[in-house]
Design a protein around this motif. Sequence first.
Motif, mmCIF file in Angstrom:
data_model
loop_
_atom_site.group_PDB
_atom_site.id
_atom_site.type_symbol
_atom_site.label_atom_id
_atom_site.label_comp_id
_atom_site.label_asym_id
_atom_site.label_seq_id
_atom_site.Cartn_x
_atom_site.Cartn_y
_atom_site.Cartn_z
ATOM 1 N N GLN A 5 -9.328 -7.442 8.726
ATOM 2 C CA GLN A 5 -10.089 -8.326 7.861
ATOM 3 C C GLN A 5 -9.471 -8.395 6.466
ATOM 4 N N PHE A 6 -8.439 -9.242 6.318
ATOM 5 C CA PHE A 6 -7.883 -9.479 4.994
ATOM 6 C C PHE A 6 -8.909 -10.217 4.142
ATOM 7 N N THR A 7 -9.059 -9.798 2.902
ATOM 8 C CA THR A 7 -9.983 -10.474 1.994
ATOM 9 C C THR A 7 -9.253 -11.329 0.977
ATOM 10 N N ARG A 8 -7.927 -11.390 1.058
ATOM 11 C CA ARG A 8 -7.125 -12.293 0.251
ATOM 12 C C ARG A 8 -5.811 -12.536 0.979
ATOM 13 N N ASP A 9 -4.956 -13.344 0.393
ATOM 14 C CA ASP A 9 -3.672 -13.658 1.001
ATOM 15 C C ASP A 9 -2.931 -12.351 1.300
ATOM 16 N N PRO A 10 -2.520 -12.122 2.553
ATOM 17 C CA PRO A 10 -1.823 -10.875 2.885
ATOM 18 C C PRO A 10 -0.535 -10.650 2.105
ATOM 19 N N SER A 11 0.026 -11.704 1.505
ATOM 20 C CA SER A 11 1.258 -11.531 0.730
ATOM 21 C C SER A 11 1.087 -10.503 -0.377
ATOM 22 N N TRP A 12 -0.114 -10.377 -0.893
ATOM 23 C CA TRP A 12 -0.336 -9.556 -2.077
ATOM 24 C C TRP A 12 -1.087 -8.270 -1.768
ATOM 25 N N VAL A 13 -1.131 -7.875 -0.544
ATOM 26 C CA VAL A 13 -1.845 -6.650 -0.206
ATOM 27 C C VAL A 13 -1.103 -5.443 -0.791
ATOM 28 N N THR A 14 -1.843 -4.539 -1.375
ATOM 29 C CA THR A 14 -1.263 -3.321 -1.928
ATOM 30 C C THR A 14 -1.257 -2.219 -0.877
ATOM 31 N N VAL A 15 -0.567 -1.133 -1.180
ATOM 32 C CA VAL A 15 -0.499 -0.050 -0.210
ATOM 33 C C VAL A 15 -1.878 0.557 0.005
ATOM 34 N N LEU A 256 1.696 -4.372 6.717
ATOM 35 C CA LEU A 256 2.885 -4.646 5.912
ATOM 36 C C LEU A 256 3.744 -5.730 6.561
ATOM 37 N N TYR A 257 3.816 -5.731 7.881
ATOM 38 C CA TYR A 257 4.558 -6.771 8.590
ATOM 39 C C TYR A 257 3.998 -8.153 8.268
ATOM 40 N N GLU A 258 2.686 -8.293 8.317
ATOM 41 C CA GLU A 258 2.072 -9.591 8.024
ATOM 42 C C GLU A 258 2.307 -9.982 6.574
ATOM 43 N N SER A 259 2.240 -9.007 5.672
ATOM 44 C CA SER A 259 2.468 -9.285 4.265
ATOM 45 C C SER A 259 3.906 -9.741 4.018
ATOM 46 N N GLN A 260 4.867 -9.005 4.563
ATOM 47 C CA GLN A 260 6.272 -9.364 4.380
ATOM 48 C C GLN A 260 6.611 -10.679 5.081
ATOM 49 N N ARG A 261 5.964 -10.939 6.204
ATOM 50 C CA ARG A 261 6.214 -12.195 6.919
ATOM 51 C C ARG A 261 5.801 -13.388 6.082
ATOM 52 N N ARG A 262 4.659 -13.285 5.433
ATOM 53 C CA ARG A 262 4.179 -14.393 4.613
ATOM 54 C C ARG A 262 5.005 -14.532 3.341
ATOM 55 N N LEU A 263 5.490 -13.426 2.803
ATOM 56 C CA LEU A 263 6.382 -13.513 1.653
ATOM 57 C C LEU A 263 7.693 -14.198 2.027
ATOM 58 N N ALA A 264 8.192 -13.893 3.231
ATOM 59 C CA ALA A 264 9.430 -14.525 3.691
ATOM 60 C C ALA A 264 9.245 -16.026 3.871
ATOM 61 N N GLU A 265 8.052 -16.452 4.263
ATOM 62 C CA GLU A 265 7.785 -17.883 4.426
ATOM 63 C C GLU A 265 7.783 -18.605 3.080
ATOM 64 N N GLN A 266 7.458 -17.885 2.029
ATOM 65 C CA GLN A 266 7.410 -18.492 0.697
ATOM 66 C C GLN A 266 8.763 -18.461 -0.001
ATOM 67 N N GLU A 287 -15.999 -11.163 0.542
ATOM 68 C CA GLU A 287 -15.966 -10.236 1.664
ATOM 69 C C GLU A 287 -16.506 -10.883 2.941
ATOM 70 N N ALA A 288 -17.478 -11.751 2.775
ATOM 71 C CA ALA A 288 -18.083 -12.366 3.960
ATOM 72 C C ALA A 288 -17.167 -13.401 4.596
ATOM 73 N N GLU A 289 -16.089 -13.779 3.905
ATOM 74 C CA GLU A 289 -15.172 -14.783 4.424
ATOM 75 C C GLU A 289 -13.760 -14.213 4.469
ATOM 76 N N PRO A 290 -13.446 -13.424 5.497
ATOM 77 C CA PRO A 290 -12.112 -12.833 5.571
ATOM 78 C C PRO A 290 -11.028 -13.889 5.656
ATOM 79 N N TYR A 291 -9.834 -13.509 5.212
ATOM 80 C CA TYR A 291 -8.718 -14.443 5.182
ATOM 81 C C TYR A 291 -8.398 -14.924 6.590
#
Length: 308
Positions: A5-15, A256-266, A287-291
Amino acid sequence: MPRIQFTRDPSWVTVGEGLRLAFGLWKATAMLWALPVFIVGVLNTLYALFLTKSLAGALPPAYGPDVDWVSALSSFLPGFIVSTLLLGTVSTVTRWIYLGAAVSGLRGNAVTAGWVASRGLRSLVADLMLTVVMLIGMVALVVIAQGSGVGLAVVLGLAGCTAIIYLDLRLRFWAYAIFDGAGVTQGARASWAIAKGGLLRVIGWDIAIWLVGLVPGLAIGLLTLPMGDTSPFRAGIQAAAGEMLAVFAVFAFAVLYESQRRLAEQRPGSPSPHAAALPTPVPAMPEAEPYDPNGPTPPPPPPSAPLP
């Protein structure tokens, strides 16, 4: 299958967010990975018990230059080889299950035996290819170092270790890409592109996951210490605990794979997101609206007017 349940764009997820998301999937899929973890623990117990008894019975009562080690160990080696291959096979299959659960947590598809087996066999080919490449490189370095001085041999050894580490970091997402629908060679290219510019990030997540498992690992080691260093039951308990941490690590690197994948797309046509000045992160969603990577569902069309 439970979703991450990502709550924002996975590109910016922190560790920290990644570890939290991985722990959520780890808890939600406990019924899926609990049985494989238990099987690995039992097999490691039996494996340690076999080694303890069989090796003790095969060793000669006294050591000396006249001991025929081939004859002494001939009864031990077949069972050792078979049991080692069995344990390795089970460990490999369990890793496929964890990878399948991790990628299904990203995409929401069901984890089926056929899908896990087909994708797992492709990832096995990838692992064998990577192993062969590393072995060829190591053998080449050894051959070159034999005809050189000590100083050059040390430099070549350091260079070889650096190359192996770099190769491992760039291909860290190979299996994830395969389980995500890529072929073997396509998955290698995808992992190479996804990891571009993110090697320090991969190392940081490695360290964070190691720190997460440090305290429970030490606690289990202390609790099982009275069993003795050679206890098969201690080996089984520690193997099961290590397997539980392995599940968590696989889930964390799926984030991390999903985050890096979306960064690569950008990345095409724009500066690398890992440049000195990072763009402003996408604001967090409620929170009620996951990414949702597929975007919001469009509203249904209005009902047509009745015919006269």
